[in-house]
Scaffold this motif. Structure first.
Motif, PDB file in Angstrom:
ATOM      1  N   THR A 180       6.032  19.049  -0.283  1.00 48.68           N
ATOM      2  CA  THR A 180       6.177  18.436  -1.660  1.00 48.68           C
ATOM      3  C   THR A 180       7.066  17.318  -1.678  1.00 48.68           C
ATOM      4  O   THR A 180       8.445  17.721  -1.459  1.00 48.68           O
ATOM      5  CB  THR A 180       6.689  19.510  -2.807  1.00 48.68           C
ATOM      6  N   ASN A 181       6.797  16.114  -1.683  1.00 52.31           N
ATOM      7  CA  ASN A 181       7.571  14.994  -1.795  1.00 52.31           C
ATOM      8  C   ASN A 181       7.166  13.886  -2.776  1.00 52.31           C
ATOM      9  O   ASN A 181       6.472  13.137  -2.369  1.00 52.31           O
ATOM     10  CB  ASN A 181       7.821  14.499  -0.350  1.00 52.31           C
ATOM     11  N   ASN A 182       7.675  14.089  -3.844  1.00 45.74           N
ATOM     12  CA  ASN A 182       7.380  12.928  -4.967  1.00 45.74           C
ATOM     13  C   ASN A 182       8.502  12.901  -5.933  1.00 45.74           C
ATOM     14  O   ASN A 182       9.254  13.922  -6.152  1.00 45.74           O
ATOM     15  CB  ASN A 182       5.855  13.139  -5.568  1.00 45.74           C
ATOM     16  N   GLU A 183       8.616  11.991  -6.991  1.00 43.11           N
ATOM     17  CA  GLU A 183       9.835  11.772  -7.732  1.00 43.11           C
ATOM     18  C   GLU A 183       9.636  12.646  -9.178  1.00 43.11           C
ATOM     19  O   GLU A 183      10.511  12.949  -9.741  1.00 43.11           O
ATOM     20  CB  GLU A 183       9.963  10.369  -8.122  1.00 43.11           C
ATOM     21  N   LEU A 184       8.143  12.992  -9.330  1.00 45.79           N
ATOM     22  CA  LEU A 184       8.019  13.817 -10.489  1.00 45.79           C
ATOM     23  C   LEU A 184       8.060  15.245 -10.535  1.00 45.79           C
ATOM     24  O   LEU A 184       7.996  16.177 -11.250  1.00 45.79           O
ATOM     25  CB  LEU A 184       6.621  13.410 -11.051  1.00 45.79           C
ATOM     26  N   GLN A 222       4.031   7.633   2.422  1.00 45.56           N
ATOM     27  CA  GLN A 222       4.823   6.251   2.208  1.00 45.56           C
ATOM     28  C   GLN A 222       4.710   5.543   0.982  1.00 45.56           C
ATOM     29  O   GLN A 222       3.506   5.445   0.396  1.00 45.56           O
ATOM     30  CB  GLN A 222       4.022   5.279   3.097  1.00 45.56           C
ATOM     31  N   PRO A 223       5.782   5.176   0.281  1.00 49.50           N
ATOM     32  CA  PRO A 223       5.671   4.544  -1.230  1.00 49.50           C
ATOM     33  C   PRO A 223       5.176   3.236  -0.942  1.00 49.50           C
ATOM     34  O   PRO A 223       5.131   2.842   0.198  1.00 49.50           O
ATOM     35  CB  PRO A 223       7.246   4.537  -1.269  1.00 49.50           C
ATOM     36  N   VAL A 227       0.756  -1.236  -0.051  1.00 47.02           N
ATOM     37  CA  VAL A 227      -0.096   0.043   0.006  1.00 47.02           C
ATOM     38  C   VAL A 227       0.934   1.202  -0.002  1.00 47.02           C
ATOM     39  O   VAL A 227       1.944   1.336   0.260  1.00 47.02           O
ATOM     40  CB  VAL A 227      -0.867  -0.033   1.188  1.00 47.02           C
ATOM     41  N   SER A 228       0.408   2.407  -0.172  1.00 44.59           N
ATOM     42  CA  SER A 228       0.972   3.716  -0.541  1.00 44.59           C
ATOM     43  C   SER A 228      -0.251   4.506  -0.205  1.00 44.59           C
ATOM     44  O   SER A 228      -1.436   4.646  -0.602  1.00 44.59           O
ATOM     45  CB  SER A 228       1.591   3.796  -1.746  1.00 44.59           C
ATOM     46  N   VAL A 229       0.076   5.846   0.741  1.00 45.70           N
ATOM     47  CA  VAL A 229      -0.616   6.916   0.926  1.00 45.70           C
ATOM     48  C   VAL A 229       0.080   8.130   0.289  1.00 45.70           C
ATOM     49  O   VAL A 229       1.147   8.494   0.373  1.00 45.70           O
ATOM     50  CB  VAL A 229      -0.873   7.082   2.334  1.00 45.70           C
ATOM     51  N   ILE A 230      -0.511   9.040  -0.439  1.00 42.61           N
ATOM     52  CA  ILE A 230      -0.237  10.147  -1.107  1.00 42.61           C
ATOM     53  C   ILE A 230      -1.397  11.288  -0.549  1.00 42.61           C
ATOM     54  O   ILE A 230      -2.393  11.062  -0.600  1.00 42.61           O
ATOM     55  CB  ILE A 230      -0.178   9.826  -2.672  1.00 42.61           C
ATOM     56  N   LEU A 231      -0.820  12.234  -0.065  1.00 45.08           N
ATOM     57  CA  LEU A 231      -1.592  13.356   0.263  1.00 45.08           C
ATOM     58  C   LEU A 231      -1.338  14.488  -0.874  1.00 45.08           C
ATOM     59  O   LEU A 231      -0.317  14.828  -1.300  1.00 45.08           O
ATOM     60  CB  LEU A 231      -0.770  14.158   1.453  1.00 45.08           C
ATOM     61  N   VAL A 232      -2.459  14.982  -1.110  1.00 47.29           N
ATOM     62  CA  VAL A 232      -2.642  16.360  -2.055  1.00 47.29           C
ATOM     63  C   VAL A 232      -3.247  17.427  -1.737  1.00 47.29           C
ATOM     64  O   VAL A 232      -4.096  17.172  -0.676  1.00 47.29           O
ATOM     65  CB  VAL A 232      -3.798  15.804  -3.329  1.00 47.29           C
ATOM     66  N   GLY A 233      -2.438  18.446  -1.802  1.00 51.33           N
ATOM     67  CA  GLY A 233      -2.764  19.765  -1.316  1.00 51.33           C
ATOM     68  C   GLY A 233      -2.010  20.017   0.090  1.00 51.33           C
ATOM     69  O   GLY A 233      -2.570  20.859   0.872  1.00 51.33           O
ATOM     70  N   SER A 234      -1.194  19.277   0.260  1.00 56.68           N
ATOM     71  CA  SER A 234      -0.349  19.173   1.400  1.00 56.68           C
ATOM     72  C   SER A 234       0.656  20.396   1.396  1.00 56.68           C
ATOM     73  O   SER A 234       0.876  21.017   0.322  1.00 56.68           O
ATOM     74  CB  SER A 234       0.670  18.048   1.797  1.00 56.68           C
TER      75      SER A 234
END
Length: 839
Positions: A63-67, A85-86, A53-60
């Motif tokens: 900024t923490n992502n590979e893209l 969490q990846p 599983v992974s959890v991604i926050l939008v509007g945080s």
């Protein structure tokens, strides 16, 4: 079910989620977090290493992502998207992070950016391997969505086989309930529905998501074959040309759900410093076991003042043989073990009409042909259709693995449009089957043996009709708008589900009080109020007709103590359940004779038993009264055979009087309960009498001098008392036919008179070696009044008997050639009998 799963949860944490929905006390973010925690909890409970599983926050605010990129001109992409969490194992730490560390963002985020980050992450992680891929988006859909990359994203979702599901806080429900929303929310709701439809997903409202996540779910189990081998018909080793050997795999269909076991946990280990432990904080406990030789008084003094430790390899198993410990070496135990080979062998076929569902025990399995084996599929299909056409089932022998215990099972065909296979159900071996007989529910007899037509225990037509109406009023088949209520598919084990809920709650809330039992569990544990109201009238009628009353006696310590007493009709009734006044075994002995327990000697040693005379009512040598003291039905009032009598199947030489009394009692109880004769081991009164007669002759002929004469005389006394002291009611109960009672008593009297003449002939005939004239003289001198012919004055009127003159003439020493004596064969005496004769 795919062997691996990858799920990404996208949580919108924008500032608009601070608002509360109308009628709710918590913000939209708290509601969506509750749904996300439930989804994560299901993954944690699965406890599988192949579920990621992974959890991604939008509007945080982070900024923490590979893209995420920032160009030189200041333009930025994929901002305010934080990968909490990846893709990895679902853990409690992740759930705690979602519950405690997720905060509101200050900037509106774009859910399309989060979706693209999730698709990129999943493509890199799963590659081209076989995964079950899902993406969940939890949002209020208030932020504007950049739709420039919609088509490429939809193409990637289809190509990768990723399912997209969206949970909207203000989306409309499927039942048509509309929620107030802005124009932006309406536009985004339509957009997400089109996206999910293209990605084979679904759109849920928040209320629907809360309802679905709060429902109970069964654990998904990967089907694993418990047997991989061959299904044999015949002997493939001895007859390879004629035998059939089909490669098959067997899978479990039903398995019991067990509560997870608790692990040993050390608070000391948990509180230790993380630097001192190889894996940081841990509460695991490593157990070790030592064995010590205890020093006794006769061993102390030399070099063993304290207990000596013994290695585990030096230990051997031992068994008690009386008061002696007999050691058995491991090599001996291994030699005693039954050697078996892994197999599934058909022993034979039988008609399906003779099969009973209650034969099945343990779990149910399914037998399929081995995968990727066309020949096995053809052979299984041929056997399946052959058994189906013949309406036959197969009895088979199953050995799970080498040297495993063999099991007996039944195979029956299952043919559907989708698949064809055998059901496999285990059945019991013959020696594992126990049969129990119970008192009839339709036949009630009095102490005199009369069958009662009217009694408070006998159901009248009105009673039966009231019971049917009560059952029909509680019928669950059409209570849910014509549908069945509490179907097995939606009825869950309350203990398992409650345990799962409490573990999850305690993990996230270490000090809070436990929540109440969920309403769905309460609903399936309690009767429906509408059914209770509908059935109350029928219940009152049932109570009135059956005269049902509450038992006020207190329950005893063990909860099952009871005593027996007779009602006014002489029927044995339960006087109460529980309490300290009675015992479960009260009523097995005739308490009115005030008999005490005593110790009886047998060939098996000394055992404490109830008084035999009291238990059966026999009074050897009594001059009057019934052979059963208070009546034959009283001795069987309990409907149970005492433990010390249950194993008696013949009159033995050790204690023939006791054995005879036990056989008569067993026969009486079987007759009173309506048990039908079955098998060679069936016990009847006539059989007991014949065995007692044979034992008397055996004791006389095999006695060394006069050593066994007293035992033979005791047997004669017991036999005469039984055959003479009976009334018509008792005999009618034993015979089972009241109209034949007089003939039955006459046969008993005739049986004794012929037998005592036979004894006389045996003692006086000159061909007997050694002659037993001394035994006859002992009878004539010492037992003339108690062991003579039965006269008309000693038996009930109409039962026959000889005159007093004929009885007196019987004691004269004269030969009676009309009686032929058959002496017991010498080979009938086994070693145990010869030893018992010396007692």
């Amino acid at each position: 079910m795919a062997s691996k799963e990858a799920t990404v949860y996208i949580l919108d944490v924008g500032p608009t989620l601070k608002a509360k929905r109308e009628g709710f006390n918590v913000s939209r973010l708290e509601e969506t977090k509750a749904v996300l925690l439930k989804l994560l909890a299901n993954k944690v409970h699965m406890n599988r290493k192949t579920v990621y599983v992974s959890v991604i926050l939008v509007g945080s605010n982070h900024t923490n992502n590979e893209l995420a990129t920032v160009d030189e001109d200041g333009s930025a992409e994929y901002q305010f998207v934080d990968v909490l969490q990846p893709l990895g194992i679902a853990t409690l730490d992740l759930m705690k992070g979602v519950q405690n560390d997720v905060e509101y963002g200050e900037t509106m985020g774009d859910c399309m950016d989060g979706l693209i980050v999730a698709v990129d992450m999943m493509s890199k992680f799963c590659k081209r391997l076989k995964y079950e891929k899902k993406i969940y988006v939890l949002t209020d859909a208030c932020a504007e969505i950049n739709k420039d990359d919609v088509e490429p994203v939809q193409g990637t979702l289809k190509e990768e086989g990723i399912q997209l599901n969206v949970i909207g806080t203000d989306f409309d429900s499927e039942d048509g309930t509309e929620q107030p929303k802005t124009e932006m929310q309406k536009e985004n709701e339509i957009f997400f529905k089109e996206m999910c439809e293209a990605a084979s997903g679904n759109v849920f409202s928040l209320d629907e998501a809360l309802e679905l996540t709060n429902e109970f779910h069964t654990k998904k189990v990967k089907p694993t074959a418990v047997y991989r081998g061959t299904l044999d018909l015949g002997d493939p080793e001895s007859h390879p040309d004629s035998a059939l050997s089909i490669p098959v795999h067997m899978f479990p269909i039903t398995m019991p759900v067990k509560l997870p076991t608790a692990k040993k946990y050390s608070m000391l280990s948990e509180s230790a410093a993380a630097d001192d432990l190889p894996e940081g904080h841990t509460g695991l406990v490593n157990q070790s076991r030592t064995y010590k030789l205890k020093v006794t008084a006769d061993m102390a003094g030399e070099d063993m003042d304290v207990d000596t430790e013994v290695a585990a390899d030096d230990l051997e198993k031992a068994y008690m043989y009386g008061k002696t410990i007999v050691p058995i070496r491991a090599v001996d135990l291994d030699a005693y073990k039954l050697r078996t080979d892994k197999s599934l062998t058909i022993l034979g076929f039988f008609s399906a009409s003779t099969f009973k569902r209650d034969w099945l025990m343990a779990n149910t399995y399914a037998v399929f042909p081995a995968p990727a084996d066309p020949r096995a599929e053809v052979e299984i299909a041929g056997l399946l259709f052959g058994m189906f056409e013949k309406n036959s089932y197969a009895l088979c022998r199953y050995v799970r693995a080498e040297d495993a215990e063999p099991k007996l099972a039944i195979l029956w065909p299952e043919i559907t449009a989708e698949t064809k296979f055998f059901y496999f159900g285990q059945v019991a071996f013959q020696e594992d089957v126990r049969q129990y007989f119970f008192t009839s529910l339709t036949d009630v007899k009095s102490t005199s043996g009369k069958k009662l037509e009217k009694h408070r225990l006998l159901a009248t037509p009105d009673m039966i009709s009231a019971a049917k109406d009560f059952v029909n009023a509680l019928d669950l088949m059409t209570v849910e708008d014509g549908e069945e209520y509490l179907t097995p598919e939606v009825t869950f084990n309350p203990a398992v589900q409650r345990h799962k809920q409490l573990i999850e709650f305690r993990a996230l809330n270490p000090t809070a009080e436990f929540p109440p039992v969920p309403a769905p569990l309460i609903k399936q544990l309690l009767p429906r109020p509408d059914l209770l109201d509908a059935a109350q009238g029928y219940a009152d009628t049932l109570i009135r007709l059956w005269d049902i009353k509450k038992l006020e006696k207190p329950v005893g310590k063990r909860g099952y103590a009871s005593s027996l007493e007779n009602d006014k009709d002489g029927i044995a009734q339960l006087s109460g359940v529980g309490g300290t006044e009675g015992s479960l075994f009260d009523g097995l002995a005739d308490e009115r004779n005030n008999n005490k327990r005593h110790k009886s000697e047998s060939v098996f040693g000394t055992a404490t038993t109830g008084s035999v005379a009291g238990a059966t009512g026999f009074v050897p040598g009594a001059g009057s009264g019934s052979a059963f003291g208070q009546g034959q039905s009283d001795l069987a009032a309990s409907g149970m055979v005492p433990f010390e009598m249950a194993s008696v199947r013949e009159v033995g030489t050790s204690d023939p009087v006791k054995d005879f009394q036990a056989l008569v009692r067993i026969a009486t109880i079987n007759t009173q309960q309506g048990v039908r004769p079955a098998g060679a081991g069936w016990i009847s009164v006539s059989l007991a009498v014949e065995q007692m007669k044979a034992m008397v002759l055996k004791l006389i002929l095999t006695s060394f001098g006069d050593q066994l004469y007293e035992k033979a005389i005791d047997c004669l006394k017991s036999l005469r008392v039984f055959l003479s002291h009976a009334d018509f009611a008792d005999v009618a109960m034993l015979a089972g036919r009241q109209e034949d009672d007089k003939e039955t008593i006459q046969k008993r009297v005739t049986t004794w008179n012929l037998f005592i003449k036979e004894v006389k002939h045996l003692c006086l005939q000159t061909s007997t070696s050694p002659q037993r004239i001394d035994f006859w003289e002992m009878l004539a001198k010492q037992h003339r009044k108690t062991l003579g012919l039965l006269t008309a004055q000693e038996v009930p009127v109409g039962a026959g008997g000889v005159s007093d003159a004929e009885a007196e003439q019987f004691w004269e020493q004269s030969q009676d050639a009309s009686v032929e004596v058959v002496a017991p064969a010498e080979d009938e005496q086994d070693e145990d009998d010869l030893l018992a004769l010396m007692d």
